[in-house]
Design an enzyme around this catalytic site. Structure first.
Site, PDB file in Angstrom:
ATOM      1  N   SER A 102     -21.743  20.125  43.643  1.00 40.50           N
ATOM      2  CA  SER A 102     -21.801  18.686  43.873  1.00 40.50           C
ATOM      3  C   SER A 102     -22.402  18.317  45.222  1.00 40.50           C
ATOM      4  CB  SER A 102     -20.399  18.073  43.744  1.00 40.50           C
ATOM      5  OG  SER A 102     -19.472  18.758  44.566  1.00 40.50           O
TER       6      SER A 102
ATOM      7  N   ASP B 274     -11.886  13.244  51.289  1.00 41.05           N
ATOM      8  CA  ASP B 274     -13.069  14.070  51.047  1.00 41.05           C
ATOM      9  C   ASP B 274     -13.782  14.371  52.368  1.00 41.05           C
ATOM     10  OD1 ASP B 274     -15.377  15.305  50.260  1.00 41.05           O
ATOM     11  OD2 ASP B 274     -16.010  13.747  48.848  1.00 41.05           O
TER      12      ASP B 274
ATOM     13  N   HIS C 204     -18.096  16.433  50.965  1.00 33.19           N
ATOM     14  CA  HIS C 204     -19.335  15.730  50.649  1.00 33.19           C
ATOM     15  C   HIS C 204     -19.726  14.811  51.809  1.00 33.19           C
ATOM     16  CE1 HIS C 204     -17.488  16.844  46.758  1.00 33.19           C
ATOM     17  NE2 HIS C 204     -18.734  17.164  46.457  1.00 33.19           N
TER      18      HIS C 204
END
Length: 419
Positions: free
Chosen positions: A142, A385, A388
């Site tokens: 991702s 998170d 990312h």
């Protein structure tokens, strides 16, 4: 047949009407630029064809062949960002930090400055000219998808691609920039090797995976032979609970909880997976493109692990003397570079092209660039998170690297033809 305005133009009684129409036209034409989408970007980026690109865009990296563009520091860039969540629809929800209320904006205002040379800011017009009639595939996890969406947003100043995906799975996407006949694709393969999900939950509650460390994933190996460039990446998924296989025999695992199975460290699987991946490319006779290995981008959890309250709340980049690559991140980076060098040496004898997109040092210095809690609404039960990257955000600098690398690739190809 006479057109209406032809009949009225000769009538003296209609002169005031013509005057009124002219006034209205001037007013309308004066207002149109206020609503033109190019006004959403900094003035320096309002470029309508490549010949109008300002001189700063043509600046080449000083001594480009010898300068290490991946070693440097972050410097203030008042012109950034070059898109927002209002001008790019391709931003993944979990990286849409502006939408979810991130209160600070300084994290958007930095660019990467190599030591001893300059790295030109990504120019979408020149980039699309370089990749005209070519194709690029991003293969991995991702964070790779994060990179692809960043590139689409940066290119949206010129053109939005058409979705030509032939796979209903949203993890496999293919786009076409029709004006430039440029294809951009994403192949989901977070381990790069053949994988089977043995348990959707597993002892780690993030799934239990069987990894066949000596078998490259056919989901991408069977698809890439026609691509001009591929970007390979993998990293964070190797921390998950997994069972390792070689020669179809179980050789060990990571936190699998299976009795009488040897516990093996993460680097064991990581090194073998990259060795298998790069060897597979060297063995693909019909792949004539450039294989780009994008190095590991470290996470920045502080105050706990990802599932134990860890967060990333810093609001500015580190200076190079404020942090260092260490522990698991250092080991993963070392493995990637080591396996890359082995594959590159072998590849030269087979006419293969391997390139290193070394993002590790630059991203180590950006603890401020992650979504943290700003990738979802406050009432949603989602962990912070710190893996990312916000879009727009620091990951946009990867396009600067790629832009430079593709220009150098063109230079190499020209030199080879002249020899």
């Amino acid at each position: 047949m006479e057109l209406p305005f032809g009949k009225y133009s000769t009538s003296p009684q209609r002169t005031p009407s013509i005057f009124i129409l002219l006034v209205l036209a001037v007013v309308v034409l004066g207002l149109i630029p206020l609503y033109h989408p190019f006004n959403w970007y900094p003035t320096g980026l309002i470029i309508r064809n490549p010949s109008e690109i300002p001189p700063t865009y043509h600046a080449e990296v000083k001594e480009a062949e010898t300068c290490d563009i991946f070693s440097g520091k972050w410097v203030w860039n008042p012109d950034a960002p070059y898109y927002t969540n209002m001008t790019c629809s391709e931003i993944h929800e979990h990286q849409n930090c502006i939408k979810y209320g991130r209160p600070d904006s300084d994290y958007l205002k930095w660019r990467w400055k190599p030591n001893g040379c300059e790295l030109p800011i990504f120019n979408p017009f020149q980039f699309l000219d370089i990749v005209r009639n070519k194709s690029l595939a991003v293969i991995g996890d991702s964070v790779g998808r994060n990179q692809m969406q960043s590139l689409i947003c940066l290119l949206s100043r010129v053109e939005y691609p058409v979705d030509i995906s032939d796979n209903p799975d949203q993890s496999f996407k293919k786009y076409k920039y029709t004006t430039y006949n440029f294809t951009l694709a994403m192949y989901w393969s977070p381990f790069l090797v053949s994988t089977k999900e043995a348990d959707a939950d597993g002892p780690c509650h993030t799934g239990l995976y069987n990894l066949y460390l000596d078998e490259a994933d056919e989901k991408w190996t069977t698809q890439i032979e026609g691509y001009d460039y591929i970007i390979l990446n993998a990293g964070h998924w190797f921390a998950r609970c997994s069972v390792y296989y070689e020669n179809n025999q179980r050789v060990g695992c990571r936190y699998c909880g299976i009795p009488n199975v040897t516990e093996l460290p993460l680097p064991y699987a990581y090194q073998r997976a990259f060795r298998t991946t790069l060897k597979a490319i060297n063995n693909l006779d019909n792949f004539k493109g450039a294989a780009i290995l994008r190095t590991f981008a470290p996470s920045h959890y502080e105050g706990g692990e990802w599932n134990k309250g860890g967060d990333c709340t810093r609001t500015r980049p580190y200076r190079s003397n404020e942090t260092a690559l260490e522990g698991q991140s250092l080991e993963q980076y070392r493995i990637q570079v080591e396996e890359f060098k082995v594959a590159e040496k072998e590849g030269k004898m087979k006419g293969k092209k391997f390139r290193l997109l070394d993002t590790t040092q630059a991203m180590l210095l950006r603890p401020d660039g992650h979504p943290s809690k700003y990738g979802h609404w406050p009432n949603e039960n989602v962990v912070n998170d710190c893996v990312h990257w916000c879009l727009p955000g620091p990951i946009d600098s990867w396009a600067d690297f790629l832009f430079h690398m593709f220009k150098m690739e063109g230079t190499r190809s020209l030199e080879e033809k002249l020899q």
